[in-house]
Design an enzyme around this catalytic site. Structure first.
Site, PDB file in Angstrom:
ATOM      1  N   ASN A  94      11.756-106.277  84.655  1.00 24.78           N
ATOM      2  CA  ASN A  94      11.367-104.737  85.328  1.00 24.78           C
ATOM      3  C   ASN A  94       9.859-105.455  84.713  1.00 24.78           C
ATOM      4  O   ASN A  94       9.018-104.935  82.885  1.00 24.78           O
ATOM      5  CB  ASN A  94      12.049-103.516  84.849  1.00 24.78           C
ATOM      6  CG  ASN A  94      11.068-102.446  84.914  1.00 24.78           C
ATOM      7  OD1 ASN A  94      10.148-102.469  86.136  1.00 24.78           O
ATOM      8  ND2 ASN A  94      11.619-101.743  84.376  1.00 24.78           N
ATOM      9  N   ARG A 108      13.167-106.056  89.361  1.00 28.09           N
ATOM     10  CA  ARG A 108      12.840-104.149  89.418  1.00 28.09           C
ATOM     11  C   ARG A 108      12.031-104.559  90.553  1.00 28.09           C
ATOM     12  O   ARG A 108      10.904-105.056  90.679  1.00 28.09           O
ATOM     13  CB  ARG A 108      12.641-103.988  88.967  1.00 28.09           C
ATOM     14  CG  ARG A 108      13.063-102.208  89.016  1.00 28.09           C
ATOM     15  CD  ARG A 108      12.561-101.131  87.676  1.00 28.09           C
ATOM     16  NE  ARG A 108      12.606 -99.525  89.047  1.00 28.09           N
ATOM     17  CZ  ARG A 108      12.319 -99.042  87.543  1.00 28.09           C
ATOM     18  NH1 ARG A 108      13.447 -99.137  86.431  1.00 28.09           N
ATOM     19  NH2 ARG A 108      12.394 -97.703  88.064  1.00 28.09           N
ATOM     20  N   ARG A 138       2.353 -85.375  86.241  1.00 32.04           N
ATOM     21  CA  ARG A 138       1.997 -85.148  87.589  1.00 32.04           C
ATOM     22  C   ARG A 138       2.460 -83.936  88.036  1.00 32.04           C
ATOM     23  O   ARG A 138       3.930 -83.339  88.009  1.00 32.04           O
ATOM     24  CB  ARG A 138       3.054 -86.069  88.490  1.00 32.04           C
ATOM     25  CG  ARG A 138       2.903 -87.910  88.412  1.00 32.04           C
ATOM     26  CD  ARG A 138       3.682 -88.530  89.434  1.00 32.04           C
ATOM     27  NE  ARG A 138       3.637 -89.998  88.413  1.00 32.04           N
ATOM     28  CZ  ARG A 138       5.230 -90.836  88.362  1.00 32.04           C
ATOM     29  NH1 ARG A 138       6.144 -90.249  88.719  1.00 32.04           N
ATOM     30  NH2 ARG A 138       4.272 -91.742  87.659  1.00 32.04           N
ATOM     31  N   HIS A 147      12.526 -93.909  92.145  1.00 34.32           N
ATOM     32  CA  HIS A 147      13.621 -93.915  91.188  1.00 34.32           C
ATOM     33  C   HIS A 147      15.440 -94.095  92.317  1.00 34.32           C
ATOM     34  O   HIS A 147      16.681 -93.955  91.309  1.00 34.32           O
ATOM     35  CB  HIS A 147      13.925 -92.922  90.740  1.00 34.32           C
ATOM     36  CG  HIS A 147      12.808 -92.616  89.826  1.00 34.32           C
ATOM     37  ND1 HIS A 147      12.748 -90.938  90.666  1.00 34.32           N
ATOM     38  CD2 HIS A 147      12.448 -93.146  88.989  1.00 34.32           C
ATOM     39  CE1 HIS A 147      11.976 -90.921  88.627  1.00 34.32           C
ATOM     40  NE2 HIS A 147      11.243 -92.103  88.326  1.00 34.32           N
ATOM     41  N   GLU A 150      19.598 -98.557  85.784  1.00 36.64           N
ATOM     42  CA  GLU A 150      19.104 -99.445  86.759  1.00 36.64           C
ATOM     43  C   GLU A 150      19.489-100.819  86.614  1.00 36.64           C
ATOM     44  O   GLU A 150      19.313-101.385  87.138  1.00 36.64           O
ATOM     45  CB  GLU A 150      17.701 -98.838  86.687  1.00 36.64           C
ATOM     46  CG  GLU A 150      17.954 -97.465  86.709  1.00 36.64           C
ATOM     47  CD  GLU A 150      16.259 -96.726  86.574  1.00 36.64           C
ATOM     48  OE1 GLU A 150      16.200 -96.550  84.818  1.00 36.64           O
ATOM     49  OE2 GLU A 150      14.978 -96.282  87.328  1.00 36.64           O
TER      50      GLU A 150
END
Ligand code: AMP
Length: 405
Positions: A7, A97, A247, A186, A391
Site C-alpha cells: 500500500n 491497494r 474533512r 474504503h 484490508e
C-alpha cells in the site's frame, strides 16, 4: 499461497506478507507472517520498520523513492538472517491497494499493460493517490519480474451501486463528459466487514443485509443488500458523507462558493479548508484525534463535546437512512480506529433507535475495545457488532482468487 501486499502513499510504503488458501479463507485462518513500513520517503531520514515472524526491526535510512523503499525492505526480508521470505520464487504474487479504479475496474485484476493504463487514466479522479499506487506497482514489477501483480481497488465494490445512488442531481452532461458521479471509497474494508459479519453470524454474505461503518480518520458507511452496495456515504471524492478527522463531510454546496467569494480563495485554498482544516479539527479547534477529544470532553471541554456530538449525529442519520433503504438490517458493524475502540461514539450512534429494533447493551458495548464482538441487547432485532478491519487480508484473498481463476 504466499502474497506480498503493498500500500503506497505519497511518502510511505506499507507491506504485509500473507499466507492464504481456500481452506484458510473458509476458516478465517489466513496468516499475516510479517508486516512493515517505510515512512518519510524522500525526506533526509526515512524509517524502515519490520515486525512479526520473529522480527522487530527499526532502522533509519536515506530512501529517495518507492523503488528504493521496496528494495531495502526486501533485502531484509530475503536475508539469511531473518529468513522471512526464503526466496523470491516462494512469492506467488504481489497485491496492490489502488484507490481509484473508475467505472472500468470494478474487481481485482491481474495487472497488464491495459490495466496499468486504466489506473493511470483514473489519476484525474485521485491525483493524490493513484500516482503513488502506480509507483508501487512499477517498483514491484522491477523487483519481482515475472511474478504476477494484482490490483485491488478501494472503489471496486461500490461499482455495484445502482444508478439512482451514484448519480448527482446536476446536469447529466457532467457525468457524460467528465465522469462526475459518486464512486465511494474504503471498499476493501467494507467488503471485509460484510464477509466477516456474515461469517460470524453463520450466514452467507450473499444473503445478509448489513450496514458497515468504517470510522477512522477518514470515515464512511456502506449499505449491503447481499453482495450489492445499495448506497455508500463517500462520493466523487472521499470528502462527502460523514464528519471526519479533518474533512467536513456533507455540506450545503452554497457554503463552498460563499466562503470562496468572501475570502477570495482559490480552488486549492478551499480544498485545503474542507479536506485538512474541517471535521473534528475544525469543530473543536483543538485536534482531529477522537481519543484526545474524548479525554477533553471528560474534562468539560464544550467544543470537544460538540465535535463528538456532530460526528455521532451525522453517523446516526446515515445509519437510519441506510436502515430504511435496506428495509431493516441484520447487522450494523463498527470498525476503524474510532469504530473499534470508542464505546462513547458507538453508543451515541445507536441509542434511541429502539423503535427500529436497534438496541445497544451499554455494558457489553463498553467492554469491546479493539476486538471482535457483539453489543446488541436481547430485545433488539439488529445485531450490533465490532469487527477490526483487515484490508490487506482482503487484498491477499483477491490475489488468491485472481490467480486460481
Ligand atoms: P484510523 O484512521 O483507523 O487509524 O483511526 C484513527 C482514529 O481512531 C483517531 O481519531 C483516533 O483518535 C481514533 N482512536 C484510536 N484509538 C482510540 C480509542 N481507544 N478511543 C477512541 N478513539 C480512538
Amino acid at each position: 499461497m504466499l502474497f506480498l501486499v503493498i500500500n503506497c502513499g505519497s511518502s510511505s510504503l506499507k507491506f504485509k506478507l500473507v499466507e492464504t488458501s481456500s481452506e484458510q479463507i473458509l476458516n478465517n485462518s489466513d496468516k499475516i507472517l510479517v508486516h512493515g513500513s517505510v515512512q518519510d520517503i524522500g525526506q533526509d531520514i526515512s524509517t524502515l520498520e519490520i515486525h512479526d515472524g520473529g522480527l522487530d526491526i527499526e532502522k533509519e535510512l536515506e530512501i529517495t523513492n518507492h523503488h528504493e523503499a521496496l528494495e531495502k525492505a526486501m533485502q531484509i526480508l530475503e536475508s539469511d538472517e531473518t529468513g522471512a521470505l526464503k526466496s523470491i520464487e516462494d512469492l506467488d504474487g504481489v497485491g496492490h491497494r489502488v484507490v481509484h479504479g473508475g467505472e472500468l475496474l470494478s474487481e481485482s485484476v491481474v495487472i497488464d499493460e491495459k490495466v496499468e493504463e486504466q489506473i493511470e487514466e483514473c489519476i484525474q479522479f485521485a491525483p493524490l493517490h493513484n500516482p503513488h499506487n502506480l509507483a508501487g506497482i512499477r517498483a514491484a514489477r522491477e523487483h519481482f519480474p515475472g511474478t504476477p501483480q494484482i490490483a485491488a481497488f478501494d472503489t471496486g465494490v461500490h461499482q455495484t451501486l445502482p444508478k439512482k445512488s451514484y448519480m448527482y442531481a446536476i446536469p447529466r452532461k457532467y457525468y457524460e463528459k467528465h465522469g462526475i458521479r459518486r464512486y465511494g471509497f474504503h471498499g476493501l474494508s467494507h467488503r471485509y466487514l460484510r464477509w466477516r459479519c456474515a461469517h460470524m453470524l453463520g450466514t452467507s454474505s450473499a444473503e445478509i443485509k448489513v450496514i458497515t461503518c468504517h470510522l477512522g480518520n477518514g470515515a464512511s458507511l456502506a449499505a449491503f443488500d447481499g453482495k450489492t452496495v445499495i448506497d455508500t456515504s463517500m462520493g466523487f471524492t472521499p470528502l462527502e458523507g460523514l464528519v471526519m478527522g479533518t474533512r467536513s463531510g456533507d455540506l450545503d454546496p452554497a457554503v463552498v462558493t460563499y466562503i470562496m467569494q468572501l475570502e477570495d480563495f482559490s480552488r486549492e485554498e478551499i480544498d485545503r479548508v474542507l479536506n485538512k482544516e474541517s471535521g473534528l479539527l475544525g469543530l473543536s479547534g483543538e485536534t482531529n484525534d477522537m481519543r484526545t477529544l474524548l479525554g477533553l470532553m471528560g474534562e468539560g471541554n464544550e467544543r470537544a463535546e460538540l465535535a463528538i456530538d456532530v460526528f455521532s449525529q451525522r453517523l446516526k442519520k446515515y445509519i437510519c437512512a441506510y436502515y430504511g433503504l435496506l428495509n431493516a438490517a441484520d447487522a450494523i458493524v463498527f470498525s476503524g480506529g474510532i469504530g473499534e475502540n470508542s464505546y462513547a461514539v458507538r453508543q451515541r450512534a445507536v441509542s434511541g433507535l429502539d423503535g427500529l429494533g436497534i438496541v445497544p447493551d451499554a455494558a457489553a458495548n463498553e467492554e469491546l475495545v479493539g476486538e471482535e464482538g457483539h453489543f446488541s441487547a436481547d430485545s433488539g432485532n439488529t445485531d450490533l457488532m465490532v469487527i477490526p478491519t483487515n484490508e490487506e487480508l482482503m487484498i491477499a484473498r483477491d490475489c488468491y482468487r485472481c490467480l486460481k481463476n
